[in-house]
Design an enzyme around this catalytic site. Structure first.
Site, mmCIF file in Angstrom:
data_model
loop_
_atom_site.group_PDB
_atom_site.id
_atom_site.type_symbol
_atom_site.label_atom_id
_atom_site.label_comp_id
_atom_site.label_asym_id
_atom_site.label_seq_id
_atom_site.Cartn_x
_atom_site.Cartn_y
_atom_site.Cartn_z
ATOM 1 N N TYR A 23 0.820 -1.206 0.000
ATOM 2 C CA TYR A 23 0.000 0.000 0.000
ATOM 3 C C TYR A 23 0.858 1.262 0.000
ATOM 4 C CZ TYR A 23 -4.036 -2.984 1.123
ATOM 5 O OH TYR A 23 -5.029 -3.945 1.103
ATOM 6 N N SER A 71 -13.731 -4.425 -0.003
ATOM 7 C CA SER A 71 -14.733 -3.788 -0.871
ATOM 8 C C SER A 71 -16.136 -4.265 -0.519
ATOM 9 C CB SER A 71 -14.426 -4.076 -2.350
ATOM 10 O OG SER A 71 -15.174 -3.231 -3.194
ATOM 11 N N PRO A 72 -16.545 -4.133 0.756
ATOM 12 C CA PRO A 72 -17.828 -4.689 1.199
ATOM 13 C C PRO A 72 -19.056 -3.975 0.631
ATOM 14 C CG PRO A 72 -16.844 -3.393 2.956
ATOM 15 C CD PRO A 72 -15.803 -3.517 1.879
ATOM 16 N N GLY A 88 -19.114 -3.108 -2.556
ATOM 17 C CA GLY A 88 -19.108 -3.432 -3.970
ATOM 18 C C GLY A 88 -19.016 -2.192 -4.840
ATOM 19 N N PHE A 136 -21.996 2.260 -5.290
ATOM 20 C CA PHE A 136 -21.842 3.717 -5.291
ATOM 21 C C PHE A 136 -20.934 4.219 -6.415
ATOM 22 C CE2 PHE A 136 -22.923 2.766 -0.825
ATOM 23 C CZ PHE A 136 -24.010 3.602 -0.666
#
Length: 292
Positions: free
Chosen positions: A51, A205-206, A208, A211
């Site tokens: 990261y 990425s809960p 998805g 949005f």
């Protein structure tokens, strides 16, 4: 309870965008966000060595030591294995490295950067076709015995790949992509395998792409979400989190937002218990058809 018995918070703060890959927070800003997470009840933080181009762990560690928090009040998760094309590495091609020497070196680098004596859960970031379970097991066993890591897991692994590792060493957790709009793990056996073997299952990425994408599919979901928000007195993101947390595998969402408001809201989502038919209404809206 997950079998390694470490008390991770139900919502895990994902730090991927806290550094140069996103908000590029100053040390004082990162310190404030860490402290706010604790105030909200989020005590677990998810990292990976890559990261921020191998820089975010160090930025987080510098911020962490400037707080007055005790180490045992938080849980740190990090990952190793992906070899990026980056100016701080001499890689000629993006690849994976799970040699014994590299795993141990990577864990020790993460310890230094995070400025901690131990990592609560250490993950292999993605499966490699050249992964040898004996080498992985040797490295992880040494790290566990030395107290440098407290549990071992994987990320983005399929059941067969976990089974391969478990010919040599137990796997405590799996972090995978899982959401209403990306729910393959619910169908391809990954969540079933985790539930069967009592693993700690974490979802990156809960929310998805609900949005991020405008489509017929997201429009269908929106039509169902609106009345549910009123029914449960909740926001759309809270309902979407509640949807994945209803799965029997007891998913721990890794929430990537750096917004105080949304982090607080994510904790409140843990109190929502979607009724059975509401859960299936959302699944039907996502799929575009009723279940068989």
């Amino acid at each position: 309870m997950n079998k390694n018995k470490i008390a991770f918070s139900k919502i895990i703060a994902g730090a991927m965008t806290w550094g140069t890959w996103g908000k590029n927070f100053s040390s004082s800003e990162m310190k404030g966000l860490i402290e706010n997470c604790l105030n909200f009840g989020i005590t677990s933080f998810d990292h990976a060595d890559i990261y921020g181009g191998y820089s975010t762990e160090a930025a987080f560690g510098n911020a962490l030591v400037s707080t007055s928090l005790k180490r045992d009040s938080i849980q740190l998760i990090t990952k190793c294995g992906i070899q990026m094309m980056d100016e701080v590495r001499t890689n000629r091609v993006k690849h994976y490295n799970y040699s014994e020497a590299y795993i141990i070196w990577s864990a020790e680098q993460s310890l230094k950067k995070l400025k901690t004596d131990y990592i609560d859960m250490f993950l292999l970031h993605r499966p490699s076709p050249l992964m040898q379970p004996e080498e992985v097991a040797s490295a992880i066993t040494k790290l566990l015995k030395q107290g440098k890591i407290r549990s071992f897991g994987v990320s983005n692994f399929m059941p067969s790949q976990i089974a391969l590792l478990e010919t040599e060493i137990k796997v405590d957790g799996n972090q995978l992509e899982y959401s209403l709009t990306s729910n393959e793990a619910m169908i391809n056996g990954v969540l079933d395998e985790g539930l069967t073997n009592n693993r700690m299952m974490m979802a990156w990425s809960p929310l998805g792409y609900y949005f991020r994408k405008s489509s017929e599919q997201t429009s269908r979901i929106s039509k169902i979400l609106k009345p549910l928000c009123e029914k449960y007195n909740a926001t759309e993101d809270q309902i979407l989190l509640a949807w994945i947390m209803k799965h029997p595998s007891k998913i721990y969402p890794v929430v990537g937002t750096s917004s105080d408001k949304r982090l607080k809201a994510s904790i409140e989502a843990t109190k929502i218990n979607l009724q059975l038919e509401d859960w299936f209404l959302l699944l039907q809206a996502n799929n575009g058809h009723e279940v068989a």
